[in-house]
Design an enzyme around this catalytic site. Structure first.
Site, PDB file in Angstrom:
ATOM      1  N   CYS A  75       0.874  -1.160   0.000  1.00  0.00           N
ATOM      2  CA  CYS A  75       0.000   0.000   0.000  1.00  0.00           C
ATOM      3  C   CYS A  75       0.914   1.213   0.000  1.00  0.00           C
ATOM      4  O   CYS A  75       1.668   1.430   0.963  1.00  0.00           O
ATOM      5  CB  CYS A  75      -0.890   0.000   1.244  1.00  0.00           C
ATOM      6  N   CYS A 189      -0.210   3.472  -6.675  1.00  0.00           N
ATOM      7  CA  CYS A 189      -1.237   2.901  -5.797  1.00  0.00           C
ATOM      8  C   CYS A 189      -1.395   1.472  -6.296  1.00  0.00           C
ATOM      9  O   CYS A 189      -1.508   1.245  -7.510  1.00  0.00           O
ATOM     10  CB  CYS A 189      -2.544   3.680  -5.929  1.00  0.00           C
TER      11      CYS A 189
HETATM   12  N1  DGL Z   1      -3.827   0.553  -2.618  1.00  0.00           N
HETATM   13  C1  DGL Z   1      -3.451   1.603  -1.761  1.00  0.00           C
HETATM   14  C2  DGL Z   1      -2.193   2.318  -2.178  1.00  0.00           C
HETATM   15  O1  DGL Z   1      -1.344   1.705  -2.780  1.00  0.00           O
HETATM   16  C3  DGL Z   1      -4.475   2.524  -1.212  1.00  0.00           C
HETATM   17  C4  DGL Z   1      -5.792   2.729  -1.856  1.00  0.00           C
HETATM   18  C5  DGL Z   1      -6.705   3.426  -0.867  1.00  0.00           C
HETATM   19  O2  DGL Z   1      -7.152   2.749   0.064  1.00  0.00           O
HETATM   20  O3  DGL Z   1      -6.938   4.630  -0.998  1.00  0.00           O
HETATM   21  O4  DGL Z   1      -2.008   3.458  -1.873  1.00  0.00           O
END
Ligand code: DGL
Length: 272
Positions: A75, A189
């Protein structure tokens, strides 16, 4: 105490980290994987820093209790506040942002684009890290997308939802790609690599950087270097835990092409 046989932990706010699981299963098929997706609190990118740190710590403790031998913070949003999440785990921790920045800094690009959550964008961690790591004097343009992760989370396999994803991609990316003309784009993301085929179709020829590949390679190098690779002969299972909808996670795992899912289980969310 963890050892060679211990699982590898991978966590995210939702299913985005499946893009990292996919790469780890490809490079390290014998490893046993433990996934945590905090579906109850997605999107993290729209939360405050304090909430993100607390939710991350909650997931870190889950992983520590299960004795993981390495933890992939799949994340980018949590990776931006990793320095505030310390002390919860005793194993090596891998950051999605570090991986993405290292991959971007290696490219011969003068203008790098980064798309991410709003939190990651506002933190400026990506531009700072890429510029610190690159031997070149490059420009980094960053774009925060308030709705894209949530749309991807719930739209895979649904034509109407995917049309919305495409519309949102154009809204967020057209300017950076067509006007500013970046040389490449970091998918900052972990949800975005799950729709990279759409991004490629919208912007043919634009090189995309998926931090997941870099993370899996860094993990493999570390495990090999420390003799911590799993010696089992058969492919390792993947256990999925979520504070969200179990049936949706099972479906998404299948849609993304994850293998050997042993079970998908509910885990109670942290109360905010
Ligand atoms: N998948 C996550 C990232 O890489 C976050 C997405 C979210 O929950 O806003 O930042």
């Amino acid at each position: 105490m963890s050892d060679q046989h211990s699982p590898i932990g991978i966590l995210d706010s939702g299913i985005g980290g499946f893009s990292v699981v996919r790469q780890v299963q490809r490079l390290l098929p014998r490893e046993e994987l433990l996934y945590f997706g905090d579906g109850a609190h997605i999107p993290y990118g729209n939360h405050t820093q304090q909430a993100i740190v607390e939710m991350a710590r909650y997931m870190f403790r889950f992983m520590e209790d299960r004795g993981v031998k390495a933890l992939l913070v799949a994340c980018n949003t949590i990776s931006c506040v990793l320095d505030r999440c310390g002390g919860e785990v005793s194993c090596p921790v891998f950051s999605a942002v570090q991986a993405g920045a290292e991959a971007a800094a290696r490219l011969e690009a003068d203008k790098v684009g980064v798309i991410s959550t709003v939190f990651t964008h506002n933190s400026r961690v990506y531009p700072r890290s890429i510029q610190a790591l690159s031997p070149r004097k490059l420009v980094v343009l960053s774009c925060g997308c308030p709705d894209l992760a949530r749309l991807v989370e719930h739209s895979l396999g649904d034509p109407e939802g995917m049309a919305q994803v495409e519309e949102n991609l154009r809204l967020e990316l057209d300017h950076m790609v067509l006007e500013d003309r970046v040389d490449c784009c970091v998918l900052g993301c972990t949800h975005y690599p799950l729709v990279s085929d759409r991004i490629r179709r919208l912007y043919p020829g634009l090189p995309l950087i998926d931090p997941a590949e870099e993370m899996a390679q860094a993990l493999r190098a570390r495990l090999n270097g420390e003799g911590l690779g799993n010696p089992r002969q058969s492919p390792g299972p993947l256990a999925v835990y979520t504070t969200g909808d179990v049936a949706e996670y099972a479906l998404r795992a299948q849609q993304v092409g994850l293998e050997r899912v042993s079970h998908v289980e509910y885990y109670p969310p942290m109360e905010l």
